[in-house]
Design a protein around this motif. Structure first.
Motif, PDB file in Angstrom:
ATOM      1  N   UNK A 151      13.600  15.515 -17.333  1.00  0.00           N
ATOM      2  CA  UNK A 151      13.959  14.100 -17.193  1.00  0.00           C
ATOM      3  C   UNK A 151      13.899  13.722 -15.710  1.00  0.00           C
ATOM      4  N   UNK A 152      12.940  12.864 -15.372  1.00  0.00           N
ATOM      5  CA  UNK A 152      12.755  12.442 -13.980  1.00  0.00           C
ATOM      6  C   UNK A 152      12.815  10.927 -13.844  1.00  0.00           C
ATOM      7  N   UNK A 211       9.759  12.839 -19.022  1.00  0.00           N
ATOM      8  CA  UNK A 211      10.167  11.434 -18.985  1.00  0.00           C
ATOM      9  C   UNK A 211      10.096  10.941 -17.536  1.00  0.00           C
ATOM     10  N   UNK A 212       9.220   9.952 -17.314  1.00  0.00           N
ATOM     11  CA  UNK A 212       9.028   9.386 -15.979  1.00  0.00           C
ATOM     12  C   UNK A 212       9.356   7.892 -15.959  1.00  0.00           C
ATOM     13  N   UNK A 213      10.162   7.431 -16.881  1.00  0.00           N
ATOM     14  CA  UNK A 213      10.448   5.993 -16.988  1.00  0.00           C
ATOM     15  C   UNK A 213      11.069   5.451 -15.703  1.00  0.00           C
ATOM     16  N   UNK A 214      10.745   4.164 -15.436  1.00  0.00           N
ATOM     17  CA  UNK A 214      11.331   3.440 -14.306  1.00  0.00           C
ATOM     18  C   UNK A 214      11.018   4.094 -12.958  1.00  0.00           C
ATOM     19  N   UNK A 215       9.795   4.549 -12.815  1.00  0.00           N
ATOM     20  CA  UNK A 215       9.289   5.055 -11.542  1.00  0.00           C
ATOM     21  C   UNK A 215       8.037   4.254 -11.164  1.00  0.00           C
ATOM     22  N   UNK A 216       7.799   3.984  -9.885  1.00  0.00           N
ATOM     23  CA  UNK A 216       6.605   3.215  -9.481  1.00  0.00           C
ATOM     24  C   UNK A 216       5.343   4.073  -9.473  1.00  0.00           C
TER      25      UNK A 216
END
Length: 985
Positions: A767-768, A796-801
Motif C-alpha cells: 500500500x503506497x 495500490x498507488x492511489x492519490x499519487x501524481x
C-alpha cells in the motif's frame, strides 16, 4: 590535601543559582586560518565532543594574588647565537607542524556521527570570564537562567589576553583555567595550541603541552629535560638552552585534577635543576612554584573541585569557562555546523541546502523562545549532541550497526568522561560515570516511574544524601556537586518552576534511568545485602576450604567440611535468585515498551525532533494544563545499552555489564517482548518497536521478532530517511515473505523506495497511497516489479501524481511482471495518454486480474481502448473506470459488456442497464474514503451525474424490487451530497 567543595554545602537550590550566576556573554568573531600540515603527535588523551570547532567557552578572572614577575635576564651573545641556531635548524617549526597535525585530528565520534569542520579553519571566539579564589568559594547571587540570558557579562577576557598584566600591573605567569564537565576546557586548549602553530599566538616562541592524565600514570623519576624530549623528540636541540636563553615558553598542563599535588616542602622538595630526576608531580609543583624555569608561563586546566590544590599565592589569574552564555553564540555554532557541505549526504546540492537552512531556522526560533534547550546549550558539549542528533534524524541514509541513538548518547558520555575517576585523592577511585549511574540514575529512574521531569530540592536530597554515611562518601558528593551536577541537571525555565531542576537534555533522563536498571542498581535492601554477602563468601571459600581440609586431617572434626559445603551453597543459591533480577529487567522493558496509554503518541523519533526544534504553532497558555509526560525512549535505551558495542564503551567508563547478564536478559525478553510484539500495534507504536529492535543490535533476537510480524502497518508515520533505513535494516534479518506492508501517507519519495527496495520485494500486498510519488518513484517501482524475486501481488498507488511518464514506467513493469494480480491507479493524473500507454503493454501481461483507473480524467476513447484490450486478456476480469469523463454513448457501450460473453466487467456507474450495479456500495465507499484528498467540487458534480443516472434508470424499469433498490442507492447518494455541501463529510 583533602578536597573542599567549591560550592556551599547547605542547599541544592544555591547550587542551581550558582549554575546561572556563572554565565556571561560576549561578542562573536569568526576567523579563518591555514590548513595544518602533516600528521604529528600531541598530548591530549581526551577530547571533548566540541573538538572540531572552537566553541564559546567561559573563563574566570582572578583579582589579587598575582605573582610578581621576576626580572627577565638579558641574554648573552652566546645564548642569542644558540637560539638563532635552533631556529635555523627548524626544530620549533617541526614541533609546530607536529602539534598542528595532531590537534587537527578528530575523535572517532566526530567522523562517525556526521561531518564537522577543522578546528583551525573556522572558530567562534570563546567566552572567558575572570574570577578570583574568593569568588569561586562564595555563593552566587540568586539569578535564574532566564534572567541571565539578558544580563551583560562582567570581567570578560579573551583567550590571547590571559597572560596580560593584572589589575595591579603585575605580569601574570600562572593561569588556572577551570570549568565543569562539558564546558570545553580541552577544546579551548586545543584551539590555543593550534593558534600558536599558525602564528596567532606571538606572545610565546615555544608551547609545550602535557596531559596530567599521562603524567599520573608515570611513577618513575624523570627529569624535566628527559620528560620533554620523551614526548617531543623534535625539541631535543631546544631543551638544553631553555634555561640559558631568553626563549618565551608556555607550558600547558591539561586536567590537573588527575594529579595529586603536594606543595608542602615536606611533601615535595625544591628542585631547580631541569636535569634532576624527580617524580612527575614534583616537576609540576616546582614549575608552579617558579622554582624551576621561573621565566616560563604556565596555563593549567582543571575541574572546580581541584582549584584549591594549587595555593593561591602561586596563581596569577583564575579563569572560568562559562560555555555559550549567549543565544547568538549558540545560533552561530548551529549555523556553522549544520550548514557544512556534505552534511546531507548524497542528495542534490539545492535540495540539501534548502533543508539545512530550514533546519537552522527552526532551531533558531526554538532558541529564541528561551526554552529548556537554550539552557542546555550553555554547555558546548550539548550543542554537539544537538547537532549530532539532528544529523542522525535528518541526514542518515543508511544505518550501520555503529549508528544508533543509544550509541550517540554513550559516545557522548565517553567524550566527556573518558573513564575519569570522580576524585583522584579518594582511595576507592570510583569512576565518575559509575557514580553518576548510581545517583543521578536513581533520580532519573524514580522520575520515569512517577512520570515526572521536574525535581525539587527535597527530591535531590533524597537521592544524593540519604545514604551518605562516611567521610569519603560526603567528599565524593562534594566533588560531584561542584564538577558534574550542572552537566546533567539545570534549573527549570518554566514560569512557576524556577526553583526546581530538570535534566539538561530530556532524553538524558531516560538514558540514565535505563543505565540504572540495566546495571542492576535497582535493588531492595535484602538483595544488596545478599549480593555483598555472596561475594564475601565466594572470595574466602577457597582459602577456608584449604584450612578446613588440613584441620580435618589432624582433628576428628568431620562435621566441618559439611558445614563449609553448606556455606558454599549460598553463592550458588544467590546466583539463581539474581537470575530473577534479569527477568525483572526484561519485564520492565516489555511493560514500558508496550504501555497502552502511549499507543497513540508520536513515535519516539518525532518526539526527539520536537524536543530539539520545538512545535510550530501558538504557544501554550501558562494556565493551560500541560500534557502528560511520556518516557517511550526509556525501554529503547535499555535495549540499546545491552548491545555489544555500547557495553564495550560503558566498560571503558567503569560501568560493566557482563556478557552473561546481557544473554540472560535477552533470553528473558523472548518471553515478554516478542510475545507482546505479536499483538496488533498502532502504527506509531509499531515504529517504536522496530526502532527498539534496531537499537538492541541483536540479530538473532530481531530475526525471531520479525518472523512473528506477518503484516506491517505504518500508515501515517512520517517515514524519514532514518526510519526507512531502520525498517530496511530490521527487516533484513530474515527472508520471510510479508503478507502486507501498509505505507499509506508516509511521505515517501524515490529515495525512500530505493532504501526499502529489499523489503518491498518480499511484500505480497503493498500500500503506497497518498505519498506524492511521481515519475521518478514509478521508475523505482518498475525496477521492483521487474525483479525476478518480486512477490508483490497487490499494489495500490492511489492519490499519487503518477502522470503520463509514470504510467509509461508502470506499463513497462506490467509487461514483464509475473506476480501482480491487482493494480490500483485511482486518482493518479494519468489522462488519456497514460491510459493509452498502459493499454499498449497490457496485452503482454499474463497475470493481472483487477485494474483500477478511476478518477483519471479518461474520455470515451481511452476507456474503450483499455476495455478492448481487457476483453482479450486471459485473467483480467475487472476494470474500474468510475469518476472519469465518460459520455452517455461511452456509458452505453460499456454497459453492453457481459462477463459471460466478454470476460471483463467495467465499473463505471452505479447502474448496470436497468438494474443497480453489484458494486455500487464499493464505489461509494471508495468515494467516501478518498474525499479528503479529492477536489470536492468535482466530486459533487460526479455525484450529481450518478444521481441523475440512477433516477433515469429507475424510470425505465417496472420491476418494484428493482425500483426499491434504486431508491435505496439514491438515498445514499443524496445523503453524501448533503454532507458534502454542509462540509460535514
Amino acid at each position: 590535601m583533602s578536597h573542599q567543595s567549591c560550592l556551599p554545602w547547605g542547599s541544592w537550590a544555591q547550587l542551581g543559582r550558582s549554575l546561572a550566576g556563572s554565565r556571561g556573554t560576549r561578542s562573536v568573531s569568526v576567523c579563518a586560518a591555514a590548513v595544518p600540515g602533516p600528521a604529528g603527535r600531541c598530548f591530549l588523551r581526551r577530547i571533548l565532543p566540541t573538538s572540531s570547532i572552537s566553541l564559546p567557552r567561559g573563563c574566570v578572572r582572578y583579582q589579587g594574588n598575582s605573582q610578581e614577575s621576576s626580572a627577565q635576564p638579558s641574554s648573552s651573545h652566546h645564548g642569542q647565537s644558540q637560539l638563532r641556531n635552533v631556529a635555523s635548524s627548524g626544530a620549533i617549526r617541526k614541533h609546530q607542524k607536529s602539534l598542528s597535525a595532531w590537534f587537527s585530528n578528530q575523535p572517532n565520534e566526530e567522523r562517525q556521527f556526521g561531518p564537522s569542520f577543522s578546528l583551525d579553519a573556522v572558530h567562534v571566539d570563546p567566552v572567558i570570564r575572570e574570577s578570583s579564589l574568593e569568588e569561586i568559594l562564595k555563593p552566587s547571587p540568586d539569578l535564574t537562567i532566564q534572567n541571565q540570558l539578558q544580563q551583560p557579562c562582567r570581567k570578560v577576557i579573551s583567550l590571547h589576553n590571559l597572560f596580560d598584566v593584572d589589575a595591579c600591573g603585575r605580569q601574570v605567569k600562572n593561569v588556572v583555567l577551570y570549568g565543569t564537565v562539558g564546558t570545553g576546557k580541552s577544546t579551548l586548549i586545543k584551539k590555543m595550541v593550534v593558534d600558536w602553530c599558525h602564528g596567532r599566538l606571538p606572545r610565546f616562541e615555544l608551547v609545550i603541552p602535557f596531559s596530567c592524565e599521562d603524567l599520573s600514570h608515570s611513577h618513575a623519576h624523570v627529569s624535566l629535560r628527559r620528560l620533554i624530549t620523551k614526548k617531543y623528540q623534535h625539541l631535543r636541540d631546544v631543551v638544553p638552552v631553555l634555561e640559558a636563553s631568553n626563549l618565551k615558553v608556555l607550558f600547558i598542563l591539561n586536567g590537573l585534577e588527575r594529579l595529586n599535588l603536594d606543595f608542602r616542602l615536606a611533601g615535595t622538595e625544591l628542585c631547580c635543576d631541569p636535569n634532576e630526576p624527580v617524580p612527575p608531580s614534583a616537576i609540576v609543583v616546582n614549575l608552579l612554584r617558579k622554582y624551576l624555569l621561573p621565566e616560563a608561563s604556565i596555563i593549567v586546566t582543571t575541574r572546580p573541585s581541584a582549584v584549591r590544590r594549587i595555593p593561591g599565592k602561586y596563581v596569577g589569574r583564575y579563569a572560568e569557562i562559562c560555555g555559550f552564555s549567549d543565544t547568538n553564540l549558540q545560533k552561530l555554532y548551529f549555523q556553522m555546523r549544520l550548514s557544512q557541505p556534505g552534511c546531507s549526504g548524497e542528495e542534490s546540492q539545492e535540495r540539501s541546502s534548502a533543508e539545512q537552512e530550514n533546519l537552522v531556522e527552526m532551531l533558531s526560533r526554538n532558541l529564541e523562545r528561551h526554552n529548556q534547550i537554550t539552557a542546555a546549550c550553555f554547555l558546548p558539549s550539548y550543542c554537539w549532541l544537538v547537532c549530532t542528533t539532528l544529523h542522525f534524524l535528518y541526514f542518515t541514509r543508511t544505518v550501520p550497526p555503529s549508528q544508533t541513538l543509544t550509541g550517540i548518547y554513550t559516545s557522548f558520555l565517553r567524550l566527556n568522561f573518558s573513564g575519569e575517576v570522580l576524585d583522584s585523592t579518594d582511595p576507592t577511585h570510583v569512576s565518575m560515570m559509575k557514580y553518576v549511574a548510581k545517583t543521578v540514575g536513581k533520580l532519573a529512574y524514580e522520575g520515569v516511574m512517577s512520570r515526572k521531569t521536574c525535581f525539587s530540592e527535597e527530591d535531590l536530597r533524597e537521592c544524593f544524601e540519604v545514604e551518605m554515611k562516611t567521610e569519603s562518601e560526603l567528599n565524593l558528593l562534594e566533588v560531584f556537586r561542584s564538577d558534574v551536577f550542572r552537566f546533567f541537571l539545570s534549573p527549570c525555565v518554566q514560569p512557576g518552576k524556577e526553583h526546581t531542576f530538570v535534566f539538561t537534555i530530556p532524553a538524558m533522563q531516560e538514558y540514565l534511568a535505563a543505565l540504572y536498571v540495566v546495571l542492576g542498581e535497582k535493588k531492595t535492601l535484602a538483595q544488596r545485602v545478599g549480593k555483598e554477602l555472596s561475594e564475601l563468601i565466594g572470595k574466602v571459600s577457597e582459602d577456608v576450604a584449604v584450612v578446613v581440609n588440613i584441620i580435618s586431617k589432624v582433628l576428628p572434626l568431620r562435621f566441618l567440611p559439611v558445614l563449609f559445603n553448606l556455606l558454599k551453597i549460598f553463592p550458588r543459591y544467590f546466583s539463581r535468585v539474581s537470575g530473577k533480577d534479569r527477568d525483572a529487567i526484561a519485564h520492565t522493558m516489555a511493560e514500558e515498551l508496550f504501555k497502552e496509554e502511549d499507543y497513540y503518541n508520536d513515535d519516539v523519533l518525532d518526539q526527539i525532533n520536537s524536543s530539539i526544534l520545538g512545535v510550530e504553532g501558538p504557544m501554550r497558555h501558562p494556565d493551560e494544563a500541560p500534557d502528560d509526560e511520556v518516557f517511550e525512549l526509556f525501554p529503547i535505551f535499555m535495549g540499546g545499552i545491552l548491545s555489544r558495542r555500547n557495553r564495550a564503551i560503558l566498560e571503558q567508563l567503569g560501568c560493566s555489564i557482563k556478557n552473561l547478564a546481557a544473554f540472560e536478559i535477552a533470553k528473558a525478553m523472548k518471553k515478554t517482548v516478542i510475545r507482546k510484539g505479536r499483538r496488533g500495534l498502532p502504527p506509531s507504536e509499531l515504529m517504536d518497536y522496530l526502532f527498539f529492535l534496531h537499537e538492541f543490535q541483536n540479530e538473532r533476537f530481531t530475526a525471531e521478532a520479525i518472523r512473528s510480524l506477518r503484516a506491517v502497518n505504518l500508515s501515517s508515520v512520517k517515514m524519514t530517511p532514518l526510519k526507512c533505513s531502520v525498517l530496511a535494516s530490521v527487516m533484513s534479518t530474515t527472508c520471510h515473505e510479508v503478507e502486507e506492508l501498509n505505507l499509506t501517507s508516509c511521505n515517501l519519495d524515490s529515495s525512500s523506495l530505493r532504501t526499502l527496495f529489499p523489503v518491498l520485494l518480499r511484500c505480497k500486498a503493498l500500500h503506497l497511497q497518498l505519498n506524492s510519488l511521481g515519475s521518478d518513484a514509478c521508475k523505482e517501482i518498475r525496477d521492483l516489479l521487474l525483479h525476478d524475486k518480486c512477490v508483490v501481488s497487490s499494489l495500490r498507488l492511489a492519490n499519487n501524481p503518477v502522470g503520463e511518464q509514470g504510467a509509461r514506467y508502470l506499463a513497462e513493469a506490467l509487461a514483464g511482471n509475473r506476480s501482480l494480480t491487482q493494480l490500483s491507479l485511482l486518482h493518479t493524473a494519468l489522462g488519456d495518454p497514460g491510459a493509452e500507454a498502459i493499454a499498449q503493454h497490457l496485452a503482454e501481461n499474463q497475470h493481472l486480474q483487477e485494474l483500477n483507473l478511476g478518477y483519471n480524467s479518461l474520455t470515451d476513447t481511452a476507456a474503450l481502448r483499455v476495455v478492448e484490450v481487457a476483453k482479450k486478456h486471459q485473467t483480467l476480469d475487472k476494470v474500474h473506470l468510475y469518476f472519469n469523463d465518460i459520455s452517455e454513448d461511452g456509458k452505453r457501450a460499456l454497459d453492453s459488456l457481459r462477463m459471460d460473453r466478454d470476460g471483463v466487467r467495467a465499473l463505471v456507474f452505479l447502474t448496470a442497464g436497468t438494474d443497480v450495479s453489484d458494486y455500487w456500495s464499493h464505489i461509494l465507499s471508495v468515494v467516501q474514503r478518498n474525499l479528503p484528498f479529492w477536489d470536492r467540487e468535482r466530486v459533487r458534480q460526479h455525484l450529481a451525474l450518478l444521481l441523475q443516472d440512477l433516477e433515469s434508470s429507475r424510470s425505465q424499469t417496472a420491476n418494484p424490487w428493482r425500483k426499491a433498490k434504486f431508491l435505496r442507492v439514491e438515498s445514499e447518494v443524496k445523503k453524501m451530497l448533503g454532507k458534502l455541501q454542509d462540509g460535514s463529510l
